[in-house]
Scaffold this motif. Structure first.
Motif, PDB file in Angstrom:
ATOM      1  N   ASN A   7      64.403 -42.231 -22.813  1.00  0.00           N
ATOM      2  CA  ASN A   7      65.073 -41.187 -22.012  1.00  0.00           C
ATOM      3  C   ASN A   7      65.044 -39.699 -22.640  1.00  0.00           C
ATOM      4  N   ASP A   8      64.148 -39.837 -23.706  1.00  0.00           N
ATOM      5  CA  ASP A   8      64.222 -38.379 -24.324  1.00  0.00           C
ATOM      6  C   ASP A   8      63.082 -37.604 -23.534  1.00  0.00           C
ATOM      7  N   VAL A   9      63.228 -36.157 -23.691  1.00  0.00           N
ATOM      8  CA  VAL A   9      62.482 -35.249 -22.944  1.00  0.00           C
ATOM      9  C   VAL A   9      61.432 -34.717 -23.848  1.00  0.00           C
ATOM     10  N   ALA A  10      60.205 -34.585 -23.645  1.00  0.00           N
ATOM     11  CA  ALA A  10      59.146 -34.363 -24.450  1.00  0.00           C
ATOM     12  C   ALA A  10      58.112 -33.329 -23.582  1.00  0.00           C
ATOM     13  N   VAL A  11      58.022 -32.091 -24.189  1.00  0.00           N
ATOM     14  CA  VAL A  11      57.157 -30.880 -23.667  1.00  0.00           C
ATOM     15  C   VAL A  11      55.981 -31.081 -24.530  1.00  0.00           C
ATOM     16  N   VAL A  12      54.579 -31.028 -23.744  1.00  0.00           N
ATOM     17  CA  VAL A  12      53.539 -31.049 -24.353  1.00  0.00           C
ATOM     18  C   VAL A  12      52.691 -30.037 -23.601  1.00  0.00           C
ATOM     19  N   THR A  13      52.218 -28.827 -24.450  1.00  0.00           N
ATOM     20  CA  THR A  13      51.604 -27.872 -23.664  1.00  0.00           C
ATOM     21  C   THR A  13      49.868 -28.117 -23.888  1.00  0.00           C
ATOM     22  N   GLY A  14      49.202 -27.745 -23.092  1.00  0.00           N
ATOM     23  CA  GLY A  14      47.768 -28.243 -22.996  1.00  0.00           C
ATOM     24  C   GLY A  14      47.716 -29.544 -22.660  1.00  0.00           C
ATOM     25  N   GLY A  31      58.534 -44.402 -23.121  1.00  0.00           N
ATOM     26  CA  GLY A  31      59.746 -43.991 -22.476  1.00  0.00           C
ATOM     27  C   GLY A  31      60.172 -42.473 -22.363  1.00  0.00           C
ATOM     28  N   ALA A  32      59.586 -41.579 -22.578  1.00  0.00           N
ATOM     29  CA  ALA A  32      59.762 -40.105 -22.602  1.00  0.00           C
ATOM     30  C   ALA A  32      59.755 -39.516 -21.213  1.00  0.00           C
ATOM     31  N   HIS A  33      60.475 -38.793 -20.566  1.00  0.00           N
ATOM     32  CA  HIS A  33      60.260 -37.815 -19.622  1.00  0.00           C
ATOM     33  C   HIS A  33      59.254 -36.685 -20.123  1.00  0.00           C
ATOM     34  N   VAL A  34      58.150 -36.320 -19.570  1.00  0.00           N
ATOM     35  CA  VAL A  34      57.111 -35.733 -20.230  1.00  0.00           C
ATOM     36  C   VAL A  34      57.249 -34.490 -19.149  1.00  0.00           C
ATOM     37  N   VAL A  35      57.203 -33.427 -19.965  1.00  0.00           N
ATOM     38  CA  VAL A  35      56.790 -32.019 -19.182  1.00  0.00           C
ATOM     39  C   VAL A  35      55.313 -31.582 -19.759  1.00  0.00           C
ATOM     40  N   ALA A  36      54.179 -31.759 -18.804  1.00  0.00           N
ATOM     41  CA  ALA A  36      52.985 -31.351 -19.118  1.00  0.00           C
ATOM     42  C   ALA A  36      52.610 -30.052 -18.729  1.00  0.00           C
ATOM     43  N   VAL A  37      52.427 -29.165 -19.652  1.00  0.00           N
ATOM     44  CA  VAL A  37      52.345 -27.788 -19.534  1.00  0.00           C
ATOM     45  C   VAL A  37      50.815 -27.500 -19.792  1.00  0.00           C
ATOM     46  N   ASP A  38      50.304 -26.495 -18.637  1.00  0.00           N
ATOM     47  CA  ASP A  38      48.810 -26.077 -18.826  1.00  0.00           C
ATOM     48  C   ASP A  38      48.707 -24.942 -17.914  1.00  0.00           C
ATOM     49  N   TRP A  39      47.752 -24.267 -18.445  1.00  0.00           N
ATOM     50  CA  TRP A  39      47.240 -23.046 -17.646  1.00  0.00           C
ATOM     51  C   TRP A  39      46.585 -23.705 -16.214  1.00  0.00           C
ATOM     52  N   ASP A  40      46.065 -24.708 -16.170  1.00  0.00           N
ATOM     53  CA  ASP A  40      45.183 -25.137 -15.095  1.00  0.00           C
ATOM     54  C   ASP A  40      46.506 -26.226 -14.499  1.00  0.00           C
ATOM     55  N   GLY A  41      47.126 -25.600 -13.587  1.00  0.00           N
ATOM     56  CA  GLY A  41      48.252 -26.521 -12.929  1.00  0.00           C
ATOM     57  C   GLY A  41      47.915 -27.862 -12.464  1.00  0.00           C
ATOM     58  N   GLU A  42      46.524 -27.895 -11.679  1.00  0.00           N
ATOM     59  CA  GLU A  42      46.175 -29.096 -11.296  1.00  0.00           C
ATOM     60  C   GLU A  42      45.891 -30.163 -12.247  1.00  0.00           C
ATOM     61  N   GLY A  55      53.918 -46.248 -13.519  1.00  0.00           N
ATOM     62  CA  GLY A  55      55.521 -46.616 -13.531  1.00  0.00           C
ATOM     63  C   GLY A  55      56.273 -46.153 -14.431  1.00  0.00           C
ATOM     64  N   GLY A  56      55.722 -44.736 -15.236  1.00  0.00           N
ATOM     65  CA  GLY A  56      56.211 -43.970 -16.160  1.00  0.00           C
ATOM     66  C   GLY A  56      57.562 -43.440 -15.459  1.00  0.00           C
ATOM     67  N   PRO A  57      58.389 -42.799 -16.532  1.00  0.00           N
ATOM     68  CA  PRO A  57      59.550 -42.189 -16.206  1.00  0.00           C
ATOM     69  C   PRO A  57      59.435 -40.770 -15.522  1.00  0.00           C
ATOM     70  N   GLU A  58      60.383 -40.341 -14.588  1.00  0.00           N
ATOM     71  CA  GLU A  58      60.196 -38.898 -14.207  1.00  0.00           C
ATOM     72  C   GLU A  58      59.880 -38.033 -15.150  1.00  0.00           C
ATOM     73  N   SER A  59      58.457 -37.226 -14.566  1.00  0.00           N
ATOM     74  CA  SER A  59      58.165 -36.340 -15.547  1.00  0.00           C
ATOM     75  C   SER A  59      57.786 -34.814 -14.467  1.00  0.00           C
ATOM     76  N   LEU A  60      57.180 -34.008 -15.303  1.00  0.00           N
ATOM     77  CA  LEU A  60      57.044 -32.655 -14.399  1.00  0.00           C
ATOM     78  C   LEU A  60      55.860 -32.018 -15.016  1.00  0.00           C
ATOM     79  N   ALA A  61      55.248 -31.387 -14.055  1.00  0.00           N
ATOM     80  CA  ALA A  61      54.095 -30.440 -14.493  1.00  0.00           C
ATOM     81  C   ALA A  61      54.528 -29.018 -14.320  1.00  0.00           C
ATOM     82  N   ILE A  62      54.073 -28.166 -15.152  1.00  0.00           N
ATOM     83  CA  ILE A  62      54.186 -26.822 -14.892  1.00  0.00           C
ATOM     84  C   ILE A  62      53.109 -25.888 -15.605  1.00  0.00           C
ATOM     85  N   GLU A  63      52.629 -25.135 -14.446  1.00  0.00           N
ATOM     86  CA  GLU A  63      51.301 -24.168 -14.638  1.00  0.00           C
ATOM     87  C   GLU A  63      51.992 -22.944 -15.379  1.00  0.00           C
TER      88      GLU A  63
END
Length: 261
Positions: A7-14, A31-42, A55-63
């Motif tokens: 249930n931790d939140v981890a932000v990863v750039t690139g 177990g982490a909710h991941v925020v994948a950050v990249d200049w290439d949104g796709e 089956g991983g936890p709720e995660s988010l992609a941000i361009e």
């Protein structure tokens, strides 16, 4: 696999490819909710889709272009709105420029590599570390390079930014110790990513990766091979976890022993 980041939140750039994507997947498996950050949104979306398929936890992609501070601030606002806090930040986004000595490097290439590698790490830390400071502590892991401490021809621009990241790591560790935020760096050696695979596809790509990551595939380190991105992800996740609770301000060379030869 243990759930060190339940249930931790981890932000990863690139987070769309290479070490960043591998780190996103590893954090999610633990177990982490991941925020994948990249200049290439796709590519960021592909990383998050893979997490959800597994089956991983709720995660988010941000361009986001990390060299644009206003874009980074907007990204941090989205993370705050979605998750409310951050437990770990992995500053992995980085670029290379064509290797050449400083006598041949132009201003545009200097601006680009400094903007992404050095200022991007600073901007993401500026806007995301405050989300870690919720009283429970957390961790920042900056991705540098063995080049930060090596002498090698034609890599002055890239290596200067990575050396700056190591120095920034030392000082950030001092700045945020009273918030119980640990700040460390990893310095990868040769890691086989999409960049090295190039135009190879299918069986040719798999054979190339297997050759370079099997003992005998390199003479640059003690293990005589290149690393896979998952091996860097394991080190990053260790530094981001509570298992590294007494480690801060260090730069860990994950290079197969190259730095001690």
């Amino acid at each position: 696999m243990s759930q060190r980041f339940q249930n931790d939140v981890a932000v990863v750039t690139g987070g769309g490819a290479g070490i960043g994507a591998a780190t996103c997947r590893r954090l999610a498996r633990e177990g982490a909710h991941v925020v994948a950050v990249d200049w290439d949104g796709e590519s960021a979306e592909e990383t998050v889709d893979a997490i959800h398929r597994d089956g991983g936890p709720e995660s988010l992609a941000i361009e986001t272009d990390v060299s644009d501070e206003s874009a980074v601030a907007e990204m941090a606002d989205r993370v705050d709105e979605r998750f409310g806090a951050v437990d770990a930040l992995v500053n992995n986004a980085g670029i290379r420029v064509d290797p050449k000595p400083v006598t041949e490097a132009d201003e545009a290439s200097w601006d680009r590599v400094l903007d992404v590698n050095l200022k991007g790490t600073a901007f993401c830390s500026k806007h995301l570390v405050p989300l870690i400071d919720d009283g429970s502590g957390g961790a920042v892991v900056n991705v540098a390079s063995v080049g930060a401490g090596w002498a090698r021809e034609n890599w002055a621009q890239y290596d200067a930014t990575k050396g700056g990241i190591v120095s920034m790591t030392h000082d950030m560790a001092c700045d945020h110790a009273d918030q119980d935020i640990r700040v460390n760096a990893v310095s990868p050696g040769w890691v086989i990513t999409e960049y090295h695979v190039g135009d190879r596809t299918g069986q040719a790509a798999r054979e190339f990766v297997d050759e370079k990551t099997t003992r005998g595939g390199s003479d640059e380190n003690i293990l005589e091979r290149a690393a896979k991105p998952d091996e860097l992800a394991a080190a990053i996740c260790f530094l981001a976890s509570d298992e590294a609770s007494f480690l801060t301000g260090v730069n860990v060379p994950v290079d197969g022993g190259a730095s001690v030869i």
